[in-house]
Design a protein around this motif. Structure first.
Motif, PDB file in Angstrom:
ATOM      1  N   GLU B  27       0.814  -1.228   0.000  1.00 27.57           N
ATOM      2  CA  GLU B  27       0.000   0.000   0.000  1.00 27.57           C
ATOM      3  C   GLU B  27       0.844   1.273   0.000  1.00 27.57           C
ATOM      4  O   GLU B  27       0.316   2.376  -0.104  1.00 27.57           O
ATOM      5  N   HIS B  28       2.159   1.119   0.090  1.00 25.10           N
ATOM      6  CA  HIS B  28       3.019   2.308   0.138  1.00 25.10           C
ATOM      7  C   HIS B  28       3.264   2.856  -1.266  1.00 25.10           C
ATOM      8  O   HIS B  28       3.016   2.188  -2.259  1.00 25.10           O
ATOM      9  N   GLU B  29       3.765   4.082  -1.303  1.00 27.02           N
ATOM     10  CA  GLU B  29       4.006   4.734  -2.591  1.00 27.02           C
ATOM     11  C   GLU B  29       5.449   4.462  -3.035  1.00 27.02           C
ATOM     12  O   GLU B  29       6.374   4.654  -2.249  1.00 27.02           O
ATOM     13  N   PHE B  30       5.607   4.002  -4.296  1.00 29.26           N
ATOM     14  CA  PHE B  30       6.943   3.646  -4.774  1.00 29.26           C
ATOM     15  C   PHE B  30       7.410   4.585  -5.884  1.00 29.26           C
ATOM     16  O   PHE B  30       6.613   5.050  -6.695  1.00 29.26           O
ATOM     17  N   ALA B  31       8.708   4.817  -5.921  1.00 30.63           N
ATOM     18  CA  ALA B  31       9.340   5.465  -7.076  1.00 30.63           C
ATOM     19  C   ALA B  31      10.612   4.682  -7.380  1.00 30.63           C
ATOM     20  O   ALA B  31      11.104   3.925  -6.534  1.00 30.63           O
ATOM     21  N   GLU B  32      11.118   4.860  -8.602  1.00 31.55           N
ATOM     22  CA  GLU B  32      12.293   4.089  -9.016  1.00 31.55           C
ATOM     23  C   GLU B  32      13.379   5.010  -9.553  1.00 31.55           C
ATOM     24  O   GLU B  32      13.079   6.069 -10.110  1.00 31.55           O
TER      25      GLU B  32
END
Lengths: 164, 120
Positions: B27-32
Motif C-alpha cells: 500500500e506504500h508509494e513507490f518510485a524508481e
C-alpha cells in the motif's frame, strides 16, 4: 587458484538456491535443451581478481531462456516478454548468482570483483589459454547448462615463454 | 510512506516491488531510479521516507549515494539490497549509516524482518 570444479559447484548450487527463492515451479512449462538443435541463449558474468579470472555462463534454449526470465519477473507463462526484459532478467540471474558465488569462495579469494553481466545468443569459443568446465542442471523446469571459462596457468606460462 | 527503489536492473526493481507487496507493504508509494546519480535526483524530487538501494551501479554506486546524502545532511532511512553480502560490505554499509544490507536472493520474510521497525 580456485579450480574449475569449485567454480562449477558453487555456481550450480547458487543457481538452484536462486531458483528455489524466486521461481514458482508449478506455473513453469517444461523445456528441454538439445545443444545440437536449439538456438542457445543465456547470460554471462565475470569474477576477476589478481589471482583468479573466470567467466560464468548460463545457457539454455531460446524458449528455455524466456521461461527462466518470465519466472524471475513473475510473468504468466503465456505473457509476452520483450527482448529488453528478457536480456535484463537473464543478466540479473547471473548477477545474483555471481554475488552468491563470490560469498561462497570469499575465504579462498577475498579480492574478487564482479564484471557487468551480459546477455548472449549463439555459441562461445574459448581461447587456447582458457580452460572450460561445464555441467548440466534443471532450473525449475528448464534444462540448462553452466559453463565456467577460466584462465589456464600452464598455457599462459607457455605463451609468456614463447613471447619472450 | 514513500519508498524509493534504486537499481540499474529493471528486473531487480520489479522483483523488489513484488517482494514488498508479498511482505505486506504494497500500500506504500513507490518510485524508481536507474542508478545512484538518478537516485540522488529522485531523493530530492520524491522525498522518500526510505531508500532501498543496490550497491554496484554505473554513474554513482549505492555507497557513494549514501555518502553524498549524508554529506548533504540528509538522513533518510537507507538500506541496501545487493548481490554481494560479504562481511566487509556489511561493515562499510553500517559505518556509513545504512540500516540493513539484504543479500540476493531474498524472500518476503527477509524483507519483512529487515523493515521491521522502519515501516509500520
Amino acid at each position: 587458484m580456485i579450480t574449475g570444479d569449485t567454480w562449477l559447484e558453487a555456481t550450480t548450487k547458487s543457481l538452484q538456491e536462486m531458483a528455489d527463492v524466486y521461481f514458482d515451479i508449478g506455473s513453469m512449462p517444461k523445456e528441454g535443451f538439445d545443444e545440437e538443435q536449439d538456438l542457445k541463449s543465456g547470460a554471462m558474468i565475470g569474477l576477476v581478481s589478481p589471482g583468479n579470472s573466470v567467466q560464468i555462463m548460463l545457457v539454455a534454449s531460446r524458449r528455455g531462456s524466456e521461461i527462466l526470465a518470465k519466472a524471475l519477473l513473475g510473468f504468466e507463462p503465456d505473457e509476452a516478454i520483450d527482448a529488453g526484459d528478457l536480456a535484463d532478467a537473464l543478466a540479473e540471474i547471473v548477477n545474483i548468482v555471481a554475488g552468491m558465488v563470490k560469498t561462497v569462495v570469499n575465504e579462498q579469494d577475498g579480492n574478487l570483483n564482479l564484471t557487468l553481466p551480459t546477455f548472449m545468443t549463439g555459441s562461445c569459443r574459448p581461447l587456447g589459454t582458457q580452460l572450460v568446465t561445464e555441467g548440466r542442471l534443471t532450473l525449475g523446469t528448464v534444462e540448462a547448462k553452466v559453463i565456467v571459462i577460466h584462465s589456464n596457468p600452464e598455457a599462459n606460462a607457455k605463451a609468456r615463454v614463447s613471447a619472450a | 510512506m514513500k519508498i524509493l527503489i534504486v537499481d540499474d536492473s529493471k528486473a531487480m526493481r520489479m522483483i523488489v516491488k513484488r517482494t514488498l507487496r508479498q511482505a505486506g507493504f504494497g500500500e506504500h508509494e513507490f518510485a524508481e531510479a536507474v542508478d545512484g546519480a538518478n537516485g540522488y535526483e529522485q531523493v530530492e524530487a520524491f522525498k522518500p521516507d526510505l531508500v532501498l538501494c543496490d550497491w554496484n551501479m554505473p554513474n554513482m554506486s549505492g555507497i557513494e549515494l549514501l555518502q553524498k546524502l549524508k554529506s548533504d545532511g540528509n538522513h533518510v532511512s537507507f538500506g541496501f539490497i545487493t548481490s554481494e553480502g560479504t562481511g566487509e560490505m556489511r561493515a562499510t554499509a553500517a559505518e556509513n549509516g545504512a540500516l540493513f544490507l539484504i543479500a540476493k536472493p531474498f524472500t518476503a520474510d527477509t524483507v519483512k524482518d529487515a523493515l521491521k521497525g522502519i515501516i509500520s
